[in-house]
Design a protein around this motif. Structure first.
Motif, PDB file in Angstrom:
ATOM      1  N   UNK A   1       0.814  -1.218   0.000  1.00  0.00           N
ATOM      2  CA  UNK A   1       0.000   0.000   0.000  1.00  0.00           C
ATOM      3  C   UNK A   1       0.849   1.270   0.000  1.00  0.00           C
ATOM      4  N   UNK A   2       2.162   1.115  -0.157  1.00  0.00           N
ATOM      5  CA  UNK A   2       3.086   2.251  -0.260  1.00  0.00           C
ATOM      6  C   UNK A   2       3.015   3.151   0.978  1.00  0.00           C
ATOM      7  N   UNK A   3       3.040   2.514   2.145  1.00  0.00           N
ATOM      8  CA  UNK A   3       2.949   3.236   3.403  1.00  0.00           C
ATOM      9  C   UNK A   3       4.197   3.009   4.260  1.00  0.00           C
ATOM     10  N   UNK A   4       4.503   3.993   5.108  1.00  0.00           N
ATOM     11  CA  UNK A   4       5.492   3.817   6.155  1.00  0.00           C
ATOM     12  C   UNK A   4       4.933   2.882   7.222  1.00  0.00           C
ATOM     13  N   UNK A   5       5.822   2.354   8.065  1.00  0.00           N
ATOM     14  CA  UNK A   5       5.385   1.544   9.203  1.00  0.00           C
ATOM     15  C   UNK A   5       5.788   2.233  10.504  1.00  0.00           C
ATOM     16  N   UNK A   6       5.196   1.766  11.603  1.00  0.00           N
ATOM     17  CA  UNK A   6       5.556   2.272  12.929  1.00  0.00           C
ATOM     18  C   UNK A   6       5.268   1.194  13.962  1.00  0.00           C
ATOM     19  N   UNK A   7       5.806   1.410  15.162  1.00  0.00           N
ATOM     20  CA  UNK A   7       5.498   0.571  16.320  1.00  0.00           C
ATOM     21  C   UNK A   7       5.176   1.502  17.490  1.00  0.00           C
ATOM     22  N   UNK A   8       3.909   1.973  17.559  1.00  0.00           N
ATOM     23  CA  UNK A   8       3.541   2.921  18.616  1.00  0.00           C
ATOM     24  C   UNK A   8       3.637   2.331  20.022  1.00  0.00           C
ATOM     25  N   UNK A   9       3.395   1.033  20.152  1.00  0.00           N
ATOM     26  CA  UNK A   9       3.508   0.353  21.444  1.00  0.00           C
ATOM     27  C   UNK A   9       4.223  -0.977  21.239  1.00  0.00           C
ATOM     28  N   UNK A  10       5.226  -1.209  22.044  1.00  0.00           N
ATOM     29  CA  UNK A  10       5.836  -2.536  22.092  1.00  0.00           C
ATOM     30  C   UNK A  10       6.519  -2.673  23.440  1.00  0.00           C
ATOM     31  N   UNK A  11       6.829  -3.914  23.791  1.00  0.00           N
ATOM     32  CA  UNK A  11       7.495  -4.142  25.053  1.00  0.00           C
ATOM     33  C   UNK A  11       7.245  -5.552  25.560  1.00  0.00           C
ATOM     34  N   UNK A  12       7.729  -5.808  26.763  1.00  0.00           N
ATOM     35  CA  UNK A  12       7.598  -7.115  27.391  1.00  0.00           C
ATOM     36  C   UNK A  12       6.173  -7.310  27.889  1.00  0.00           C
ATOM     37  N   UNK A  13       5.798  -8.568  28.095  1.00  0.00           N
ATOM     38  CA  UNK A  13       4.489  -8.804  28.699  1.00  0.00           C
ATOM     39  C   UNK A  13       4.442 -10.195  29.302  1.00  0.00           C
ATOM     40  N   UNK A  14       3.626 -11.069  28.790  1.00  0.00           N
ATOM     41  CA  UNK A  14       3.343 -12.333  29.468  1.00  0.00           C
ATOM     42  C   UNK A  14       4.511 -13.321  29.422  1.00  0.00           C
ATOM     43  N   UNK A  15       5.482 -13.103  28.566  1.00  0.00           N
ATOM     44  CA  UNK A  15       6.638 -14.000  28.508  1.00  0.00           C
ATOM     45  C   UNK A  15       7.757 -13.552  29.445  1.00  0.00           C
ATOM     46  N   UNK A  16       7.498 -12.542  30.271  1.00  0.00           N
ATOM     47  CA  UNK A  16       8.431 -12.162  31.324  1.00  0.00           C
ATOM     48  C   UNK A  16       9.640 -11.388  30.846  1.00  0.00           C
ATOM     49  N   UNK A  17      10.671 -11.391  31.683  1.00  0.00           N
ATOM     50  CA  UNK A  17      11.926 -10.714  31.363  1.00  0.00           C
ATOM     51  C   UNK A  17      12.641 -11.523  30.292  1.00  0.00           C
ATOM     52  N   UNK A  18      12.600 -11.042  29.074  1.00  0.00           N
ATOM     53  CA  UNK A  18      13.001 -11.844  27.921  1.00  0.00           C
ATOM     54  C   UNK A  18      14.015 -11.072  27.072  1.00  0.00           C
ATOM     55  N   UNK A  19      15.292 -11.164  27.407  1.00  0.00           N
ATOM     56  CA  UNK A  19      16.291 -10.400  26.649  1.00  0.00           C
ATOM     57  C   UNK A  19      16.388 -10.809  25.179  1.00  0.00           C
ATOM     58  N   UNK A  20      16.061 -12.069  24.875  1.00  0.00           N
ATOM     59  CA  UNK A  20      16.094 -12.488  23.471  1.00  0.00           C
ATOM     60  C   UNK A  20      15.039 -11.735  22.662  1.00  0.00           C
ATOM     61  N   UNK A  21      13.831 -11.617  23.221  1.00  0.00           N
ATOM     62  CA  UNK A  21      12.800 -10.820  22.551  1.00  0.00           C
ATOM     63  C   UNK A  21      13.267  -9.381  22.369  1.00  0.00           C
ATOM     64  N   UNK A  22      13.824  -8.797  23.423  1.00  0.00           N
ATOM     65  CA  UNK A  22      14.239  -7.396  23.360  1.00  0.00           C
ATOM     66  C   UNK A  22      15.261  -7.188  22.250  1.00  0.00           C
ATOM     67  N   UNK A  23      16.252  -8.087  22.195  1.00  0.00           N
ATOM     68  CA  UNK A  23      17.282  -7.961  21.160  1.00  0.00           C
ATOM     69  C   UNK A  23      16.684  -8.123  19.766  1.00  0.00           C
ATOM     70  N   UNK A  24      15.848  -9.126  19.591  1.00  0.00           N
ATOM     71  CA  UNK A  24      15.315  -9.397  18.252  1.00  0.00           C
ATOM     72  C   UNK A  24      14.324  -8.318  17.806  1.00  0.00           C
ATOM     73  N   UNK A  25      13.559  -7.760  18.735  1.00  0.00           N
ATOM     74  CA  UNK A  25      12.652  -6.687  18.355  1.00  0.00           C
ATOM     75  C   UNK A  25      13.442  -5.458  17.921  1.00  0.00           C
TER      76      UNK A  25
END
Length: 328
Positions: A262-286
């Protein structure tokens, strides 16, 4: 997400991290340092720290914690309790406007509810009635008033995250009870706000990651009334691994592909940790995902359980966030 603790809440990666691109689970070769420097300048980093004026002060504090990293995306929310607040009544908008105008390259990101009583557990039947009324223009004047206030405050280029997480079960502005009228209502809001002289708003369509209550593509109101395809993406099922969050139906890859089509920019207005706990692998990969796909902006939700600076419950993820986004 369900009801937030916002009212209680008082990309850029390093060269090596940018090289850890998620491609079928494999790690790519690190790019040159210039690529990392480009990512730093192109993507506006932000965080949701508090809805009101304290959020502005905390932006400075978080920047210091990150060794001086420039936070170019200032992100807050209008309360969805009454129409007067949706019209921009909170005085804290003045503080955010001053912050935005202090530097030309900053973005002011404002989540705007589409209906009052937005977290009041309104049943589907009543939601459908309200959406239908909006589609007929009953609430246009509220959004013209908001647009006039933002222009008067000197922030006519605000990024409007309108009716966020519309594909979910919880908010009164959810799409599922009447997708067709929901699209019409979005279009009326955009038309009302664009009718105000001097405005240069950009409208961000930001569903939850995944299928949730309804496929978010069924809610999409049209290319002429959307400027950015966002996504709120927390570390929670469905998606026990980051790879699953990328590949699941209506997940991160679908967002990127849809925006490109659709020829649009992307964004991530909200992201972060949640039910999978303290997850450094998620943080790095995100953060690597963000560095690779270069959204207009991203904004981590920084209070417990999602955050890494104001929340002390995620020390391993905090170390990764600080390491990869630090200016030093």
């Amino acid at each position: 997400m369900s009801r937030r603790a916002r009212w209680l809440a008082g990309a850029c990666a390093s060269t090596v991290a940018v090289g850890l691109l998620v491609t079928g689970g494999a790690l790519a070769t690190p790019p040159q340092e210039d690529s990392d420097r480009s990512a730093r300048t192109e993507v506006a980093v932000g965080a949701y720290l508090h809805y009101g004026s304290p959020g502005v002060e905390r932006m400075r504090e978080l920047s210091r914690w990150l060794g001086g990293t420039e936070l170019r995306a200032g992100h807050t929310y209008l309360p969805g309790d009454t129409w007067s607040n949706i019209e921009g009544a909170p005085d804290s908008l003045r503080s955010w406007a001053r912050w935005r105008k202090a530097k030309a390259d900053r973005l002011f990101v404002l989540n705007v509810p589409m209906l009052e009583h937005n977290e009041a557990g309104v049943p589907d039947g009543r939601v459908a009635e309200l959406i239908g009324s909006g589609a007929e223009g009953e609430y246009d004047h509220h959004f013209r008033r908001l647009a006039e206030r933002l222009v008067a405050l000197g922030v006519p280029d605000t990024v409007i995250v309108l009716g966020w997480e519309m594909n979910g079960f919880n908010y009164t502005h959810r799409c599922r009870p009447d997708p067709e009228n929901w699209q019409r209502y979005w279009r009326r809001i955009v038309a009302a706000m664009r009718s105000v002289e001097g405005q240069r708003f950009r409208f961000d369509f930001a569903p939850n990651r995944g299928g949730d209550a309804i496929a978010w593509t069924r809610c999409y109101p049209g290319d002429d009334v959307v400027d950015i395809i966002g996504m709120d993406s927390y570390d929670q099922p469905p998606g026990s691994t980051f790879r699953e969050q990328v590949t699941q139906p209506y997940g991160l890859q679908h967002q990127v592909d849809f925006a490109k089509a659709h020829h649009k920019l992307i964004s991530y207005p909200e992201w972060g940790l949640f039910r999978n706990g303290d997850n450094p692998d998620y943080m790095r990969r995100m953060l690597v995902w963000i560095a690779e796909h270069k959204p207009l902006y991203h904004s981590i939700t920084d209070y417990c359980p999602h955050g890494v600076w104001q929340c002390t419950k995620n020390p391993r993820s905090a170390r990764v966030f600080r390491e990869l986004l630090s200016a030093k």
